[in-house]
Design a protein around this motif. Sequence first.
Motif, PDB file in Angstrom:
ATOM      1  N   THR A   1     -12.774   7.364  -2.457  1.00 50.04           N
ATOM      2  CA  THR A   1     -11.318   7.364  -2.427  1.00 50.04           C
ATOM      3  C   THR A   1     -10.827   7.572  -3.845  1.00 50.04           C
ATOM      4  O   THR A   1     -11.545   7.323  -4.808  1.00 50.04           O
ATOM      5  CB  THR A   1     -10.748   6.035  -1.886  1.00 50.04           C
TER       6      THR A   1
ATOM      7  N   ARG B   1      -7.053   9.973   6.772  1.00 47.93           N
ATOM      8  CA  ARG B   1      -7.055   9.843   5.311  1.00 47.93           C
ATOM      9  C   ARG B   1      -6.107   8.739   4.853  1.00 47.93           C
ATOM     10  O   ARG B   1      -6.409   7.991   3.925  1.00 47.93           O
ATOM     11  CB  ARG B   1      -6.686  11.182   4.667  1.00 47.93           C
ATOM     12  N   ASN B   2      -4.959   8.627   5.499  1.00 50.34           N
ATOM     13  CA  ASN B   2      -4.027   7.557   5.143  1.00 50.34           C
ATOM     14  C   ASN B   2      -4.566   6.192   5.560  1.00 50.34           C
ATOM     15  O   ASN B   2      -4.370   5.199   4.850  1.00 50.34           O
ATOM     16  CB  ASN B   2      -2.659   7.818   5.777  1.00 50.34           C
TER      17      ASN B   2
ATOM     18  N   TYR C   1      -7.066   0.185  -0.462  1.00 48.33           N
ATOM     19  CA  TYR C   1      -6.095  -0.683  -1.132  1.00 48.33           C
ATOM     20  C   TYR C   1      -6.417  -2.156  -0.875  1.00 48.33           C
ATOM     21  O   TYR C   1      -6.502  -2.964  -1.812  1.00 48.33           O
ATOM     22  CB  TYR C   1      -4.682  -0.355  -0.649  1.00 48.33           C
TER      23      TYR C   1
ATOM     24  N   GLU D   1      -5.345   4.066  -5.160  1.00 46.79           N
ATOM     25  CA  GLU D   1      -5.252   2.874  -4.326  1.00 46.79           C
ATOM     26  C   GLU D   1      -5.628   1.627  -5.120  1.00 46.79           C
ATOM     27  O   GLU D   1      -4.973   0.589  -5.030  1.00 46.79           O
ATOM     28  CB  GLU D   1      -6.165   2.988  -3.095  1.00 46.79           C
TER      29      GLU D   1
ATOM     30  N   SER E   1       0.831  -1.201   0.000  1.00 51.00           N
ATOM     31  CA  SER E   1       0.000   0.000   0.000  1.00 51.00           C
ATOM     32  C   SER E   1       0.866   1.253   0.000  1.00 51.00           C
ATOM     33  O   SER E   1       1.891   1.322   0.677  1.00 51.00           O
ATOM     34  CB  SER E   1      -0.912   0.013   1.226  1.00 51.00           C
ATOM     35  N   GLU E   2       0.453   2.255  -0.781  1.00 56.83           N
ATOM     36  CA  GLU E   2       1.206   3.506  -0.856  1.00 56.83           C
ATOM     37  C   GLU E   2       0.824   4.489   0.253  1.00 56.83           C
ATOM     38  O   GLU E   2       1.383   5.575   0.336  1.00 56.83           O
ATOM     39  CB  GLU E   2       0.992   4.162  -2.221  1.00 56.83           C
ATOM     40  N   ALA E   3      -0.131   4.122   1.075  1.00 60.89           N
ATOM     41  CA  ALA E   3      -0.523   4.995   2.186  1.00 60.89           C
ATOM     42  C   ALA E   3       0.633   5.147   3.170  1.00 60.89           C
ATOM     43  O   ALA E   3       1.405   4.216   3.389  1.00 60.89           O
ATOM     44  CB  ALA E   3      -1.745   4.421   2.897  1.00 60.89           C
ATOM     45  N   GLU E   4       0.747   6.328   3.767  1.00 58.42           N
ATOM     46  CA  GLU E   4       1.817   6.607   4.729  1.00 58.42           C
ATOM     47  C   GLU E   4       1.259   6.594   6.150  1.00 58.42           C
ATOM     48  O   GLU E   4       1.539   7.479   6.960  1.00 58.42           O
ATOM     49  CB  GLU E   4       2.460   7.952   4.408  1.00 58.42           C
ATOM     50  N   THR E   5       0.490   5.569   6.439  1.00 57.40           N
ATOM     51  CA  THR E   5      -0.208   5.493   7.719  1.00 57.40           C
ATOM     52  C   THR E   5       0.743   5.480   8.912  1.00 57.40           C
ATOM     53  O   THR E   5       0.492   6.142   9.923  1.00 57.40           O
ATOM     54  CB  THR E   5      -1.104   4.238   7.748  1.00 57.40           C
TER      55      THR E   5
ATOM     56  N   LYS F   1      -6.943   5.204   2.953  1.00 58.08           N
ATOM     57  CA  LYS F   1      -6.226   4.798   1.742  1.00 58.08           C
ATOM     58  C   LYS F   1      -5.792   3.343   1.862  1.00 58.08           C
ATOM     59  O   LYS F   1      -5.886   2.573   0.899  1.00 58.08           O
ATOM     60  CB  LYS F   1      -5.006   5.694   1.518  1.00 58.08           C
ATOM     61  N   ASP F   2      -5.316   2.974   3.039  1.00 58.25           N
ATOM     62  CA  ASP F   2      -4.962   1.576   3.282  1.00 58.25           C
ATOM     63  C   ASP F   2      -6.173   0.669   3.103  1.00 58.25           C
ATOM     64  O   ASP F   2      -6.095  -0.386   2.459  1.00 58.25           O
ATOM     65  CB  ASP F   2      -4.418   1.413   4.711  1.00 58.25           C
TER      66      ASP F   2
END
Length: 209
Positions: free
Chosen positions: A158, A105-106, A113, A162, A72-76, A109-110
Amino acid sequence: MAHCNLYFTSCVLLLLTLNWRASMSVPVPTLSAQDRAHCSQLFRKLLLNITGLRNSAVLCFGITSENVVLRSEAETVLACAPPQTQNSSCMMQRNSPFSETECLRNIMKDIAYYEAVIRSYLNATLRNTVEETALLMPTLEIIKSLKENCSLEPNGETSSSEEDVAVQVWGNNTFDNRNEMCKIMRGFHIRTITINRAMGYISSGDHRK
């Protein structure tokens, strides 16, 4: 004197413009206290679900590898890290103030994904379509509830990025497909633990003190 009046008038106009822009700015979206509590419950439910899924013999049957995949590109992890405190050795703490909006928001995003990954997997060649669908559909139902109740975007929307990242090329070998999916779900389990810790921090309200 005329120059002074002109300068004064310009300053007044500038201040009025700035005040107007501030008054017209969109408020930062966030969750209500009730929504935070409800979302925390949903994320705990998701963690229990993913824990059971990861340990299920249906998905990881015959797979001895313990490898984990996180794509996943999310930066959680970074977005949801608490602010740095003195006498702390935590490497993932941040110097900037904690942003609940950025964190949520992150997280979503996860969620988007992994939803896309699961849906693509269910459309692939499966070892046992009935069993694997029955195993993964409850996860999709929880994700649906999270998107409906915990997203800061209208209607739980979203961006397509994702889904694009989640595009998984599944082959015709059911073992290879399950092996890859098992690794991805292990990564989802790790990320869900992180998300639950973040939701606990958000619910505590420490960042709003």
